[in-house]
Design a protein around this motif. Sequence first.
Motif, PDB file in Angstrom:
ATOM      1  N   HIS A  16       0.863  -1.208   0.000  1.00 28.90           N
ATOM      2  CA  HIS A  16       0.000   0.000   0.000  1.00 28.90           C
ATOM      3  C   HIS A  16       0.888   1.241   0.000  1.00 28.90           C
ATOM      4  O   HIS A  16       1.585   1.510   0.977  1.00 28.90           O
ATOM      5  CB  HIS A  16      -0.888   0.030   1.255  1.00 28.90           C
ATOM      6  CG  HIS A  16      -1.722   1.276   1.370  1.00 28.90           C
ATOM      7  ND1 HIS A  16      -3.083   1.239   1.612  1.00 28.90           N
ATOM      8  CD2 HIS A  16      -1.420   2.591   1.281  1.00 28.90           C
ATOM      9  CE1 HIS A  16      -3.558   2.468   1.671  1.00 28.90           C
ATOM     10  NE2 HIS A  16      -2.564   3.314   1.465  1.00 28.90           N
ATOM     11  N   HIS A  18       1.405   5.515  -1.955  1.00 24.53           N
ATOM     12  CA  HIS A  18       0.978   6.592  -2.852  1.00 24.53           C
ATOM     13  C   HIS A  18       2.199   7.110  -3.602  1.00 24.53           C
ATOM     14  O   HIS A  18       3.178   7.531  -2.976  1.00 24.53           O
ATOM     15  CB  HIS A  18       0.350   7.743  -2.052  1.00 24.53           C
ATOM     16  CG  HIS A  18      -0.809   7.305  -1.221  1.00 24.53           C
ATOM     17  ND1 HIS A  18      -2.107   7.452  -1.625  1.00 24.53           N
ATOM     18  CD2 HIS A  18      -0.855   6.683  -0.014  1.00 24.53           C
ATOM     19  CE1 HIS A  18      -2.919   6.944  -0.703  1.00 24.53           C
ATOM     20  NE2 HIS A  18      -2.180   6.470   0.284  1.00 24.53           N
ATOM     21  N   MET A  42      -1.874   3.232  -4.785  1.00 26.52           N
ATOM     22  CA  MET A  42      -3.192   3.815  -4.522  1.00 26.52           C
ATOM     23  C   MET A  42      -3.633   4.728  -5.657  1.00 26.52           C
ATOM     24  O   MET A  42      -2.804   5.404  -6.288  1.00 26.52           O
ATOM     25  CB  MET A  42      -3.149   4.604  -3.205  1.00 26.52           C
ATOM     26  CG  MET A  42      -3.084   3.692  -2.008  1.00 26.52           C
ATOM     27  SD  MET A  42      -4.556   2.634  -1.910  1.00 26.52           S
ATOM     28  CE  MET A  42      -3.817   1.024  -2.012  1.00 26.52           C
ATOM     29  N   HIS A 177      -3.722  -0.139   6.599  1.00 23.47           N
ATOM     30  CA  HIS A 177      -3.108   0.747   7.601  1.00 23.47           C
ATOM     31  C   HIS A 177      -3.899   0.779   8.908  1.00 23.47           C
ATOM     32  O   HIS A 177      -4.363   1.825   9.334  1.00 23.47           O
ATOM     33  CB  HIS A 177      -2.883   2.165   7.052  1.00 23.47           C
ATOM     34  CG  HIS A 177      -3.985   2.757   6.227  1.00 23.47           C
ATOM     35  ND1 HIS A 177      -5.286   2.811   6.644  1.00 23.47           N
ATOM     36  CD2 HIS A 177      -3.974   3.316   4.988  1.00 23.47           C
ATOM     37  CE1 HIS A 177      -6.014   3.397   5.702  1.00 23.47           C
ATOM     38  NE2 HIS A 177      -5.248   3.699   4.695  1.00 23.47           N
ATOM     39  N   ASP A 250       1.956   2.853   3.331  1.00 24.14           N
ATOM     40  CA  ASP A 250       1.127   4.048   3.170  1.00 24.14           C
ATOM     41  C   ASP A 250       1.993   5.287   2.973  1.00 24.14           C
ATOM     42  O   ASP A 250       1.602   6.388   3.368  1.00 24.14           O
ATOM     43  CB  ASP A 250       0.161   4.237   4.345  1.00 24.14           C
ATOM     44  CG  ASP A 250      -0.982   5.169   3.984  1.00 24.14           C
ATOM     45  OD1 ASP A 250      -1.188   5.446   2.783  1.00 24.14           O
ATOM     46  OD2 ASP A 250      -1.672   5.645   4.913  1.00 24.14           O
TER      47      ASP A 250
HETATM   48 ZN    ZN Z   1      -2.909   5.275   1.811  1.00 22.39          ZN
END
Ligand code: ZN
Length: 347
Positions: A16, A18, A42, A177, A250
């Motif tokens: 996961h 970005h 993402m 998360h 994340d």
């Molecule tokens: Zn995220």
Amino acid sequence: MAPRDTITIRRPDDWHLHFRDGATMQAVVPHTARQFARAIVMPNLSPPVTTTAMAAAYRERIVAAVPEGVDFTPLMTAYLTDDTDPDDLARGFESGVLTAAKLYPAGATTNSASGVTDVRRIDRVLERMADIGMPLCVHGEVTSAEIDIFDREAVFIERVLQPLVERLPDLRVIFEHITTRQAVDFVDQSSDNVAATITPQHLHINRNAILVGGIRPHMYCLPVAKREEHRLALRKAATSGSAKYFLGTDSAPHHRHAKESDCGCAGIFNAPFALESYLAVFDEENALDRFEGFASLNGPRFYRLPVNEETITLERSETRVPGEVEGGGEPVVPFHAGETLGWRLVG
Ligand code: ZN
Ligand code: DOR
């Protein structure tokens, strides 16, 4: 027993993160590609990546940002909306463009305004995903104004996630998360179709890190870090050896000025030293032997993908984390800025 000074594990994946787009993407992709073989990317761009065609185009832009000679595969997700077409999603999954779909409750976080307004509106899409075995990534927070921000994850479990997994027991769900003891309890008690990712920050910090001694915008992400009892429950889960928990950073870059603002963005940029950060936790918990499961084995197993064949090695030595890193024309402050971590990725 003498402490181990090196650790070699199968090359990990980040389940996961970005990457953003444009110059920021160009600047951040190399940090992830240096450490991880694959990453679940993402789709919360602006506008969001809602279709298979958009995901295919975004994947090409990411691949073009991977440095020469580095082997890295982005795994794409589609952003679910109230209007997602189940046929497009199924085609995307079956053709290998999409690895999963992402549920953002509308208004939950960065670029989630087009997210799902009520999960019951996408029943047909979720039924189809359950039928074809397509995993669902979930941002697990309710967004109702009357719910305290520190309770939003726990309330989401009760109101949305528990009923969802009861309605669709075959749907494969990644509760992303996670930040609370309640989430750990829920995942532990659910079937093997439910797993969770855990970020480095939620293993290292509790909410004091955001608020004590002044507001620390670089410690702010969503879901927000909770009390110490929750951090301890997450550390226990991550290092337990349970196959339901795996690595998902994340990593969420925002330029320094967008964090240090009167309305600072949510997101912690932890990509540059993600492995050193996680490994510090496993070392502190005397669980170095469980790091490979968390970082490199449990994720592929849940996603039904092969494990990576190559290996990486970290050694016990110092990693100095800089105060900022280049973020595509503007600096980004990384997690652990100014600190020294006790491990270093050496190959
Ligand atoms: Zn995220
Ligand atoms: O802190 C966060 N930042 N949480 C999210 O869910 C989104 C992310 C972002 O995109 O900035």
